[in-house]
Design a protein around this motif. Sequence first.
Motif, PDB file in Angstrom:
ATOM      1  N   TYR B  97       0.863  -1.173   0.000  1.00 15.19           N
ATOM      2  CA  TYR B  97       0.000   0.000   0.000  1.00 15.19           C
ATOM      3  C   TYR B  97       0.906   1.231   0.000  1.00 15.19           C
ATOM      4  O   TYR B  97       1.691   1.413   0.945  1.00 15.19           O
ATOM      5  N   VAL B 120      -0.958  -0.778  -4.386  1.00 18.78           N
ATOM      6  CA  VAL B 120      -2.224  -0.078  -4.178  1.00 18.78           C
ATOM      7  C   VAL B 120      -1.891   1.384  -3.848  1.00 18.78           C
ATOM      8  O   VAL B 120      -1.382   1.675  -2.764  1.00 18.78           O
ATOM      9  N   PRO B 121      -2.121   2.317  -4.784  1.00 11.68           N
ATOM     10  CA  PRO B 121      -1.765   3.704  -4.517  1.00 11.68           C
ATOM     11  C   PRO B 121      -2.821   4.386  -3.654  1.00 11.68           C
ATOM     12  O   PRO B 121      -4.015   4.148  -3.833  1.00 11.68           O
ATOM     13  N   LEU B 123      -3.699   8.293  -2.267  1.00 11.66           N
ATOM     14  CA  LEU B 123      -3.377   9.721  -2.203  1.00 11.66           C
ATOM     15  C   LEU B 123      -3.969  10.266  -0.912  1.00 11.66           C
ATOM     16  O   LEU B 123      -5.160  10.542  -0.842  1.00 11.66           O
ATOM     17  N   ARG B 128      -2.884  11.069   8.946  1.00  9.47           N
ATOM     18  CA  ARG B 128      -4.282  10.799   9.272  1.00  9.47           C
ATOM     19  C   ARG B 128      -4.702   9.420   8.768  1.00  9.47           C
ATOM     20  O   ARG B 128      -5.449   9.290   7.793  1.00  9.47           O
ATOM     21  N   LYS B 130      -6.847   7.369   9.613  1.00  8.97           N
ATOM     22  CA  LYS B 130      -8.284   7.082   9.516  1.00  8.97           C
ATOM     23  C   LYS B 130      -8.816   7.373   8.113  1.00  8.97           C
ATOM     24  O   LYS B 130      -9.863   6.858   7.729  1.00  8.97           O
ATOM     25  N   LEU B 131      -8.089   8.231   7.372  1.00 10.97           N
ATOM     26  CA  LEU B 131      -8.516   8.545   6.013  1.00 10.97           C
ATOM     27  C   LEU B 131      -8.376   7.357   5.074  1.00 10.97           C
ATOM     28  O   LEU B 131      -8.980   7.319   4.011  1.00 10.97           O
ATOM     29  N   ALA B 133      -8.133   3.955   6.527  1.00 12.01           N
ATOM     30  CA  ALA B 133      -8.345   2.721   7.284  1.00 12.01           C
ATOM     31  C   ALA B 133      -9.390   1.835   6.607  1.00 12.01           C
ATOM     32  O   ALA B 133      -9.478   0.644   6.903  1.00 12.01           O
ATOM     33  N   HIS B 134     -10.201   2.396   5.690  1.00 14.20           N
ATOM     34  CA  HIS B 134     -11.173   1.551   4.979  1.00 14.20           C
ATOM     35  C   HIS B 134     -10.529   0.847   3.789  1.00 14.20           C
ATOM     36  O   HIS B 134     -11.177   0.083   3.091  1.00 14.20           O
ATOM     37  N   ILE B 135      -9.246   1.129   3.541  1.00 10.84           N
ATOM     38  CA  ILE B 135      -8.560   0.543   2.397  1.00 10.84           C
ATOM     39  C   ILE B 135      -7.454  -0.422   2.836  1.00 10.84           C
ATOM     40  O   ILE B 135      -7.255  -1.477   2.237  1.00 10.84           O
ATOM     41  N   VAL B 136      -6.735  -0.044   3.884  1.00  9.80           N
ATOM     42  CA  VAL B 136      -5.529  -0.796   4.256  1.00  9.80           C
ATOM     43  C   VAL B 136      -5.858  -1.848   5.320  1.00  9.80           C
ATOM     44  O   VAL B 136      -6.548  -1.571   6.298  1.00  9.80           O
ATOM     45  N   GLU B 137      -5.340  -3.048   5.116  1.00  7.93           N
ATOM     46  CA  GLU B 137      -5.563  -4.142   6.058  1.00  7.93           C
ATOM     47  C   GLU B 137      -4.483  -4.143   7.142  1.00  7.93           C
ATOM     48  O   GLU B 137      -3.667  -3.220   7.230  1.00  7.93           O
ATOM     49  N   GLN B 138      -4.446  -5.184   7.986  1.00  7.91           N
ATOM     50  CA  GLN B 138      -3.365  -5.343   8.959  1.00  7.91           C
ATOM     51  C   GLN B 138      -2.117  -5.787   8.208  1.00  7.91           C
ATOM     52  O   GLN B 138      -2.167  -6.713   7.394  1.00  7.91           O
ATOM     53  N   GLY B 160      -0.281   1.855  15.197  1.00 10.92           N
ATOM     54  CA  GLY B 160      -1.426   1.579  16.057  1.00 10.92           C
ATOM     55  C   GLY B 160      -2.606   1.066  15.252  1.00 10.92           C
ATOM     56  O   GLY B 160      -3.289   0.119  15.650  1.00 10.92           O
ATOM     57  N   GLN B 161      -2.837   1.664  14.126  1.00 11.44           N
ATOM     58  CA  GLN B 161      -3.986   1.270  13.316  1.00 11.44           C
ATOM     59  C   GLN B 161      -3.739  -0.012  12.530  1.00 11.44           C
ATOM     60  O   GLN B 161      -4.609  -0.862  12.429  1.00 11.44           O
TER      61      GLN B 161
END
Lengths: 337, 230
Positions: B97, B120-121, B123, B128, B130-131, B133-138, B160-161
């Motif tokens: 990512y 996986v690009p 931008l 931040r 959280k911007l 977090a809906h795209i990147v996994e653990q 942390g995320q």
Amino acid sequence: MKIITWYGILTIGDDGVTECEPFNKDVDELAELLLQKDVVAYSPGSGFDIRTVAIECGFVENDEEYNSLLRDVSIRAAKLQISRTNTPDMQIIQAVEALDDIDDVVNVLSERLSEWYGLHFPELGLSSEPLVRFVSEFGSRNNVPAEHPMFEKATSSMGSELPSADEELIMGFASNACELYDSRHSIEASIVRNMEKMAPNVTLIAGSLIGARLISMTGGLARLSQLPSSTVQVMGANRALFKHLRGRATSPKHGIIFNNPLVKNSPWWQRGKIARALAAKISLAARMDVYSGELHPEIKVNLEKKVNFIKAANPKPPVKQKPAGKGYKGKNKGGER
Amino acid sequence: MDVNEISEGIFEVRKGGKKILATKNANPGSNVYGENLLEEEGEEYRAWDARRSKLAAMVLKKMKVPIKSDSRVLYLGAASGTTVSHVSDMLPNGIVYAVEFSPRTMRELIQLCDTRSNIVPILADASRPKLYAHIVEQVDVIFQDVAQPNQAQIAAVNAGQFLKEDGHLLLSIKARSIDTVANPSKVFKEEVNKLEKDFDTQFKIIKKHDLAPFHEDHLGLVAKKKLKEN
Ligand SMILES: C[S@@+](CC[C@H](N)C(=O)[O-])C[C@H]1O[C@@H](n2cnc3c(N)ncnc32)[C@H](O)[C@@H]1O
């Protein structure tokens, strides 16, 4: 609790995911959804693994499919984002920078031309665009027609003759510079057009070119609208300073809004106050342009009222306070009459 | 010419007495930023210049790179993808990512992504998470090279995320982006301190090494998350 992932909305209960509402498995749709504004409010908690859920709930079959779909979607989304950052104000910023680039280049070229053509016609007394146009039109001073205002000077010039091979070279050089001036004019015209469309209020108050420069210096209309007007008032001052150091501009102390006729054409003691009023209205106008985009002519009316008030209240130059203290050689110290 | 795999997916190619760091080209026939392509036994390698990549410099400084062929990597500060392209080479079964916040630079990165199947690009501003977090996994590895004053904090919020409990953080710290005048070793000490103590997510430093002469005043760092004791 609901959370958003790139592939769907998940409901999370006490012991994990209780519901999965996947989006349509369509790259374009998923890319649009990826760019939603409110993702932050529904973002997965720290440590939550979105991949396993995508496979468990059957959105994708396996890791390979997850990878390749996510890759396609995110590339599409990033491309969308990039094309959306190419907004009209980005166009304006590039155009303003292009104007400055052209200015730098034509300055160098016309100075060179002035030296070069000066060997042949030192009395001409033209510089910059008029010089460039003159040379590319006539070449040798012998071609200046009798009805031309320079005819007298041309026929009595003390300059050396211009051999035709050199004439061809120098005319070619001048016409290149002419094209740059042409290009400068059309860029300026496009800035005027774009500014009227995109920032009608800033254009009305500041003028399209000054407005465009302000937008360019701040990096966009939205950012300009967020700046305090005290900043707007002095913006461009250091730039002017550098230009001044290179001998290209006067008045290094003031921001670019001092080029606005309301300020420029007022007596010096009113300029600071008028500039402050102007800056305040520019900030207001920028906010209007960002939020509604409709023209509000009353801003201009109010500005003019304010300016007239300033002029009426400060009709005369202030009497300069005599500086007191060391080094002052006056007979009376300031203060007494 | 012979080839030696010094870490998973990272090779040392010997050519005319010189050792060249390289990765196996995942897109044979083309290079990305002008680097040399090397043929060996039917495989194509891309030379990897430590002067152009902090990660390559870390490898040459013998820092262990915990990336495996199926790793999931979060790369913060991807720029136009010079290093990302080599990470992509290392991940035939993994994914990277690539987060970058400059649209101008992202434009070039996307061109790289178009030629690769595993990048996986994103931008977005890396401070931040959280911007995205809906795209990147653990992930197994976070690599960060953002050259920003708040880089320790960026590492902490992202780890942390997204970082798995046993995952690794690889970090390049640029002294001058934190303090332009202070002595670099003092800056590094403070940054390490911040990573160990300052944020919700705290790190245990496993290895650190300065990256000179490849990158002056840069510190390379490998760390793991301190497990929360409760
Ligand atoms: C030193 S360069 C990275 C070079 C890259 N790692 C390589 O080796 O090819 C730093 C990059 O981080 C980006 N960056 C800086 N701050 C960032 C942030 N908060 N979020 C995302 N990207 C950031 C910059 O735009 C720049 O492209």
